[in-house]
Write an enzyme that holds these catalytic residues in place. Structure first.
Site, PDB file in Angstrom:
ATOM      1  N   ARG A 239       0.810  -1.221   0.000  1.00 49.05           N
ATOM      2  CA  ARG A 239       0.000   0.000   0.000  1.00 49.05           C
ATOM      3  C   ARG A 239       0.842   1.268   0.000  1.00 49.05           C
ATOM      4  O   ARG A 239       0.295   2.362  -0.092  1.00 49.05           O
ATOM      5  CB  ARG A 239      -0.922   0.006   1.225  1.00 49.05           C
ATOM      6  CG  ARG A 239      -2.005  -1.070   1.187  1.00 49.05           C
ATOM      7  CD  ARG A 239      -2.861  -1.019   2.431  1.00 49.05           C
ATOM      8  NE  ARG A 239      -2.088  -1.305   3.621  1.00 49.05           N
ATOM      9  CZ  ARG A 239      -2.406  -0.895   4.842  1.00 49.05           C
ATOM     10  NH1 ARG A 239      -3.477  -0.136   5.030  1.00 49.05           N
ATOM     11  NH2 ARG A 239      -1.658  -1.218   5.878  1.00 49.05           N
TER      12      ARG A 239
ATOM     13  N   TYR B   4      -7.368 -11.952  16.222  1.00 53.62           N
ATOM     14  CA  TYR B   4      -6.172 -12.217  15.420  1.00 53.62           C
ATOM     15  C   TYR B   4      -5.949 -13.722  15.298  1.00 53.62           C
ATOM     16  O   TYR B   4      -5.710 -14.235  14.196  1.00 53.62           O
ATOM     17  CB  TYR B   4      -4.944 -11.550  16.033  1.00 53.62           C
ATOM     18  CG  TYR B   4      -3.665 -11.899  15.306  1.00 53.62           C
ATOM     19  CD1 TYR B   4      -3.459 -11.466  13.999  1.00 53.62           C
ATOM     20  CD2 TYR B   4      -2.678 -12.689  15.906  1.00 53.62           C
ATOM     21  CE1 TYR B   4      -2.297 -11.810  13.302  1.00 53.62           C
ATOM     22  CE2 TYR B   4      -1.524 -13.025  15.219  1.00 53.62           C
ATOM     23  CZ  TYR B   4      -1.336 -12.584  13.921  1.00 53.62           C
ATOM     24  OH  TYR B   4      -0.198 -12.922  13.229  1.00 53.62           O
TER      25      TYR B   4
ATOM     26  N   THR C 249       9.632  -7.534  13.464  1.00 52.65           N
ATOM     27  CA  THR C 249       9.312  -6.736  12.273  1.00 52.65           C
ATOM     28  C   THR C 249       8.515  -5.518  12.750  1.00 52.65           C
ATOM     29  O   THR C 249       8.569  -5.164  13.919  1.00 52.65           O
ATOM     30  CB  THR C 249       8.464  -7.553  11.282  1.00 52.65           C
ATOM     31  OG1 THR C 249       7.214  -7.873  11.912  1.00 52.65           O
ATOM     32  CG2 THR C 249       9.167  -8.844  10.874  1.00 52.65           C
TER      33      THR C 249
END
Length: 252
Positions: free
Chosen positions: A32, A151, A186
């Site tokens: 994106r 999640y 990350t």
């Protein structure tokens, strides 16, 4: 050989792009953030002299996905490997305190986004009578932990889809695999905590987590097995992690 990697602008996706490029694959990278895609594309071309197509779109938008992926340039059309990497966690709250926008973001990205992309690319692979789809799951798709409810549910869905896709695509000679990491350092926690970098840092204090390169190497290994071999499913954890919630801290 051509690999398409979703969510390639950071973390596991970015490392996977470098790993496949290192082995001579031409790449389709999606994300994106156009600025990051452009930087990554230039780095890959300069370093590995491969062909790279960058596609800026949101996997959550079914129409966008259909328009972009059904109009690929001819030289990038015959995709050999799809790495469904785009995904995220949003929030860490009990079910009664969860935010609806967090839930929708995870469901739309982790489940629906994976489906939208897979539908388009599977059609190409079926026509070519070959291909390999590798889905990036999570240890959260194998077990559930406190405050991880939605999640974990989305990653359990990825686990089920991985199995279902393998059955449905078997007659067409298409491999389907999944890699399910434990803790990887990350942008994952920064995104989960809505950009709170200080809170995110604390997640990895006093531990040695996996690196994105560890997962990228595993993904490429799965993709590089002989034609008669498919790695159905891998769980990969840092040495300090026994399951989703049991960790060994440094110096303990």
């Amino acid at each position: 050989m051509i690999a398409l990697i979703t969510g390639a602008t950071s973390g596991i996706g970015k490392s996977t792009a470098f790993e496949f490029a290192k082995h001579g694959y031409n790449l389709i990278i999606t994300g994106r953030r156009q600025d990051r895609l452009t930087d990554l594309k230039n780095n890959l071309i300069n370093q590995f002299s491969i062909k790279v197509l960058d596609l800026c779109f949101d996997v959550r938008d079914s129409k966008q996905v259909e328009v972009v992926l059904s109009n690929l340039p001819l030289e990038f059309k015959n995709i050999d490997v799809l790495v469904n990497n785009a995904g995220l966690a949003a929030g860490l709250a009990s079910i009664q305190d969860g935010k609806l926008n967090h839930w929708e973001q995870m469901i739309d990205t982790n489940i629906k986004g994976l489906l939208y992309v897979s539908k388009q690319i599977a059609a190409i692979m079926i026509q070519n009578k070959k291909g390999h789809i590798i889905n990036v799951g999570s240890i959260a798709g194998k077990e559930v932990y406190a405050n991880g409810n939605v999640y974990c549910a989305t990653k359990h869905a990825v686990d089920a889809l991985n199995k279902g896709m393998r059955i449905d695509l078997l007659p067409h000679g298409i491999k389907v695999s999944s890699v399910n990491p434990g803790m990887v350092e990350t942008e994952f926690s920064v995104v989960r905590f809505d950009g709170d970098e200080e809170r995110a840092k604390k997640v990895y204090e006093n531990i040695v987590p996996l690196k994105p390169e560890d997962i990228a190497e595993t993904i490429y290994w799965m993709a590089s097995r002989p034609a008669h071999v498919n790695i159905n499913d891998i769980i990969i954890m840092p040495t300090i992690q026994a399951n989703a919630t049991t960790l060994k801290l440094k110096n303990t």
